[in-house]
Structures are given as structure tokens and as C-alpha cells.
Design a protein around this motif. Structure first.
Motif, PDB file in Angstrom:
ATOM      1  N   ALA A  31      24.283 -40.415  10.759  1.00 53.36           N
ATOM      2  CA  ALA A  31      25.249 -40.138   9.689  1.00 53.36           C
ATOM      3  C   ALA A  31      26.560 -39.630  10.291  1.00 53.36           C
ATOM      4  N   PRO A  32      27.693 -39.929   9.650  1.00 59.61           N
ATOM      5  CA  PRO A  32      29.001 -39.628  10.260  1.00 59.61           C
ATOM      6  C   PRO A  32      29.423 -38.163  10.214  1.00 59.61           C
ATOM      7  N   GLU A  33      28.644 -37.292   9.560  1.00 57.17           N
ATOM      8  CA  GLU A  33      29.091 -35.910   9.371  1.00 57.17           C
ATOM      9  C   GLU A  33      29.408 -35.186  10.679  1.00 57.17           C
ATOM     10  N   ASN A  34      28.648 -35.481  11.732  1.00 56.60           N
ATOM     11  CA  ASN A  34      28.827 -34.755  12.990  1.00 56.60           C
ATOM     12  C   ASN A  34      29.555 -35.578  14.052  1.00 56.60           C
ATOM     13  N   THR A  35      30.300 -36.590  13.613  1.00 60.05           N
ATOM     14  CA  THR A  35      31.086 -37.391  14.546  1.00 60.05           C
ATOM     15  C   THR A  35      32.562 -37.013  14.428  1.00 60.05           C
ATOM     16  N   ALA A  36      33.298 -37.242  15.507  1.00 64.51           N
ATOM     17  CA  ALA A  36      34.724 -36.896  15.514  1.00 64.51           C
ATOM     18  C   ALA A  36      35.467 -37.854  16.430  1.00 64.51           C
ATOM     19  N   ASP A  57      24.104 -26.282  21.009  1.00 61.60           N
ATOM     20  CA  ASP A  57      24.836 -27.497  20.658  1.00 61.60           C
ATOM     21  C   ASP A  57      25.133 -28.316  21.910  1.00 61.60           C
ATOM     22  N   VAL A  58      25.244 -29.631  21.730  1.00 62.43           N
ATOM     23  CA  VAL A  58      25.660 -30.513  22.818  1.00 62.43           C
ATOM     24  C   VAL A  58      26.520 -31.623  22.214  1.00 62.43           C
ATOM     25  N   THR A  59      27.558 -32.038  22.945  1.00 59.78           N
ATOM     26  CA  THR A  59      28.456 -33.089  22.465  1.00 59.78           C
ATOM     27  C   THR A  59      28.416 -34.276  23.417  1.00 59.78           C
ATOM     28  N   LEU A  60      28.180 -35.465  22.853  1.00 55.44           N
ATOM     29  CA  LEU A  60      28.239 -36.711  23.615  1.00 55.44           C
ATOM     30  C   LEU A  60      29.625 -37.318  23.424  1.00 55.44           C
ATOM     31  N   ARG A  61      30.196 -37.896  24.508  1.00 52.03           N
ATOM     32  CA  ARG A  61      31.581 -38.369  24.465  1.00 52.03           C
ATOM     33  C   ARG A  61      31.705 -39.746  25.110  1.00 52.03           C
ATOM     34  N   VAL A  62      32.584 -40.571  24.521  1.00 55.41           N
ATOM     35  CA  VAL A  62      32.908 -41.871  25.094  1.00 55.41           C
ATOM     36  C   VAL A  62      34.383 -42.147  24.806  1.00 55.41           C
ATOM     37  N   VAL A  63      35.098 -42.678  25.811  1.00 52.24           N
ATOM     38  CA  VAL A  63      36.525 -42.977  25.658  1.00 52.24           C
ATOM     39  C   VAL A  63      36.693 -44.482  25.487  1.00 52.24           C
ATOM     40  N   VAL A  64      37.445 -44.867  24.435  1.00 56.38           N
ATOM     41  CA  VAL A  64      37.562 -46.285  24.068  1.00 56.38           C
ATOM     42  C   VAL A  64      39.016 -46.613  23.752  1.00 56.38           C
ATOM     43  N   ARG A  65      39.468 -47.774  24.238  1.00 55.59           N
ATOM     44  CA  ARG A  65      40.777 -48.306  23.867  1.00 55.59           C
ATOM     45  C   ARG A  65      40.565 -49.501  22.942  1.00 55.59           C
ATOM     46  N   GLY A  66      41.503 -49.729  22.056  1.00 53.64           N
ATOM     47  CA  GLY A  66      41.422 -50.882  21.167  1.00 53.64           C
ATOM     48  C   GLY A  66      42.438 -50.758  20.053  1.00 53.64           C
ATOM     49  N   SER A  67      42.908 -51.903  19.561  1.00 54.59           N
ATOM     50  CA  SER A  67      43.872 -51.912  18.462  1.00 54.59           C
ATOM     51  C   SER A  67      43.579 -53.109  17.562  1.00 54.59           C
ATOM     52  N   PRO A  68      43.384 -52.881  16.257  1.00 55.61           N
ATOM     53  CA  PRO A  68      43.424 -51.569  15.599  1.00 55.61           C
ATOM     54  C   PRO A  68      42.304 -50.651  16.093  1.00 55.61           C
ATOM     55  N   ARG A  69      42.468 -49.351  15.790  1.00 58.29           N
ATOM     56  CA  ARG A  69      41.507 -48.371  16.300  1.00 58.29           C
ATOM     57  C   ARG A  69      40.087 -48.732  15.877  1.00 58.29           C
ATOM     58  N   SER A 128      41.710 -40.610  22.941  1.00 56.80           N
ATOM     59  CA  SER A 128      40.991 -41.820  22.518  1.00 56.80           C
ATOM     60  C   SER A 128      39.487 -41.638  22.724  1.00 56.80           C
ATOM     61  N   GLU A 129      39.013 -40.437  22.395  1.00 56.16           N
ATOM     62  CA  GLU A 129      37.630 -40.057  22.679  1.00 56.16           C
ATOM     63  C   GLU A 129      36.829 -39.943  21.384  1.00 56.16           C
ATOM     64  N   TYR A 130      35.709 -40.655  21.359  1.00 57.22           N
ATOM     65  CA  TYR A 130      34.773 -40.569  20.240  1.00 57.22           C
ATOM     66  C   TYR A 130      33.677 -39.576  20.611  1.00 57.22           C
ATOM     67  N   GLN A 131      33.318 -38.712  19.655  1.00 57.12           N
ATOM     68  CA  GLN A 131      32.392 -37.623  19.951  1.00 57.12           C
ATOM     69  C   GLN A 131      31.266 -37.576  18.923  1.00 57.12           C
ATOM     70  N   LEU A 132      30.085 -37.187  19.421  1.00 53.20           N
ATOM     71  CA  LEU A 132      28.945 -36.918  18.549  1.00 53.20           C
ATOM     72  C   LEU A 132      28.448 -35.515  18.861  1.00 53.20           C
ATOM     73  N   LEU A 147      29.317 -43.237  28.130  1.00 54.09           N
ATOM     74  CA  LEU A 147      28.431 -42.096  27.937  1.00 54.09           C
ATOM     75  C   LEU A 147      27.730 -41.772  29.253  1.00 54.09           C
ATOM     76  N   SER A 148      27.433 -40.497  29.457  1.00 52.12           N
ATOM     77  CA  SER A 148      26.592 -40.127  30.596  1.00 52.12           C
ATOM     78  C   SER A 148      25.223 -40.771  30.416  1.00 52.12           C
TER      79      SER A 148
END
Length: 209
Positions: free
Chosen positions: A66-71, A41-53, A77-81, A30-31
Motif C-alpha cells: 500500500a502507498p501509505e509508507n512510500t515517499a 524502522d528501516v527505509t529502502l531506497r532506489v534512485v530512478v531517472r525518467g520523464s514523465p516522472r 530522484s529517490e523513491y523510498q519505502l 536497491l541493496s
């Protein structure tokens, strides 16, 4: 993985899927800081590797989000809020994300989100935009100036900067105890920050000697 066996009597081939398991590894953090304007609106992003996901849990000031605004963007491989229509009261603060799978977990560095607000210029006095005074009378300009980041405030008379008499908190005051003919002119107060600029003009007319 494909294995092929051959002899004089023929050949046989078998294919098997090989999954390499790995604990979460953050490859793009994350920044440390983010800025947005109030209401956007603003989106926070982080890139993650791993298995299982890995599964992600976001936190805002250490409170689970809450997970409603996560993607999750599978290609990157980017997790977003997504923070919608951000405000100072509801969204400004520190964010982080914890990622877990069966092999372990990883926590991002914190990100501090600052929500900027446009300049708000409120005239306290005088009541009109044109003031007629006689020589020796008192003249006062008073404004409340607010905004985030703190606005830069400038007062000019006929285009030349003049010094404010007092600044206390958001209140900005310019006072002339007894006006003279040379005080006549157009006074303009300008306030600006990263997001916007506001100005107000007052004309002073002085009569008498």
C-alpha cells in the motif's frame, strides 16, 4: 530553448520549454540485503531517472505494498519505502519496486530484508540462583536460548569455559551425575548475538566428602 531573430528593422525573441521524454532508468539499485533490529524502522531506497516522472509500485514477497509508507525525494530522484517497527513475521522477506511511465517500465533488483531479534534467555532449572548439594547428588543447569541471528552460547565455571552436556534446538543443558567438591563454584551462562547479550549465574555449593 530560446530563439532570437534580428534584422535592420529590429529583433524578436521566443522561448520554448523542451522536455526530453525517457523511460524509467534505475541509476542506484536497491541493496541486495538489508538488516534491521526487531521493532525499529528501516527505509529502502532506489534512485530512478525518467520523464514523465515514473510511478512506483513496491512489492513485498510479490504482494503489492500500500502507498501509505512510500515517499519520493524530488531533489535526489529517490523513491523510498518506510517499514515501521519491523518484525520477523510481518516484514522479513524480499522487496522490489516496479517503475512505470508512458515510455516504459523498469524493475529493481530484489532486496532481502532480515529482521534480527535480541537474545532471549529462559532458565528452566535450577529454580534458584544458589544450589546446595551433597557429594554424589546430581546437578543440572538447563536454559532455553533464542534470538536471531542465532546466539553464541558459552558456559563458564569460575571464569573458565566448560562444555555443555547437550544442545537440542534452543535447549542448552549441563549435567553432573554425581557432584564432587571440585565441582563447587559459580557457573555463568552467556548468550550473545549482533543485537544484545544476556547472562545468568548459578552458584553451586557442595558439602560432604
Amino acid at each position: 530553448v530560446t530563439c532570437r531573430l534580428e534584422n535592420v528593422h529590429g529583433s524578436q525573441e521566443e522561448t520554448a520549454r523542451l522536455d526530453i521524454l525517457a523511460a524509467p532508468l534505475i541509476t542506484t539499485q536497491l541493496s541486495k540485503t538489508e538488516e534491521t533490529v526487531s521493532g525499529k524502522d528501516v527505509t529502502l531506497r532506489v534512485v530512478v531517472r525518467g520523464s514523465p516522472r515514473p510511478e512506483a509500485q513496491w512489492f513485498y514477497n510479490d504482494t503489492p505494498v500500500a502507498p501509505e509508507n512510500t515517499a519520493y525525494d524530488e531533489e535526489k530522484s529517490e523513491y523510498q519505502l518506510l517499514i515501521k517497527e519491523a518484525t520477523v513475521g510481518a516484514n522479513e522477506g524480499t522487496y522490489r519496486v516496479v517503475l512505470k511511465n508512458d515510455l516504459g517500465e523498469s524493475e529493481s533488483t530484489p532486496c532481502t530484508l532480515t529482521v534480527l531479534e535480541p537474545v532471549k534467555l529462559t532458565k528452566i532449572g535450577p529454580a534458584t540462583d544458589a544450589v546446595d548439594l551433597k557429594v554424589g547428588e546430581a546437578f543440572e543447569i538447563s536454559f532455553d536460548v533464542d534470538g536471531k541471528e542465532a546466539p553464541k552460547v558459552q558456559l563458564t565455571k569460575d571464569g573458565k569455559e566448560v562444555k555443555l552436556t547437550s544442545v537440542e534446538g534452543t535447549r542448552h543443558v549441563y549435567t553432573i551425575a554425581d557432584v564432587k567438591p571440585q565441582d563447587q563454584g559459580v557457573y555463568k551462562l552467556t548468550a550473545k548475538n549482533k543485537t544484545s547479550s544476556e547472562e545468568s549465574t548459578i552458584t553451586l555449593n557442595v558439602t560432604g566428602k
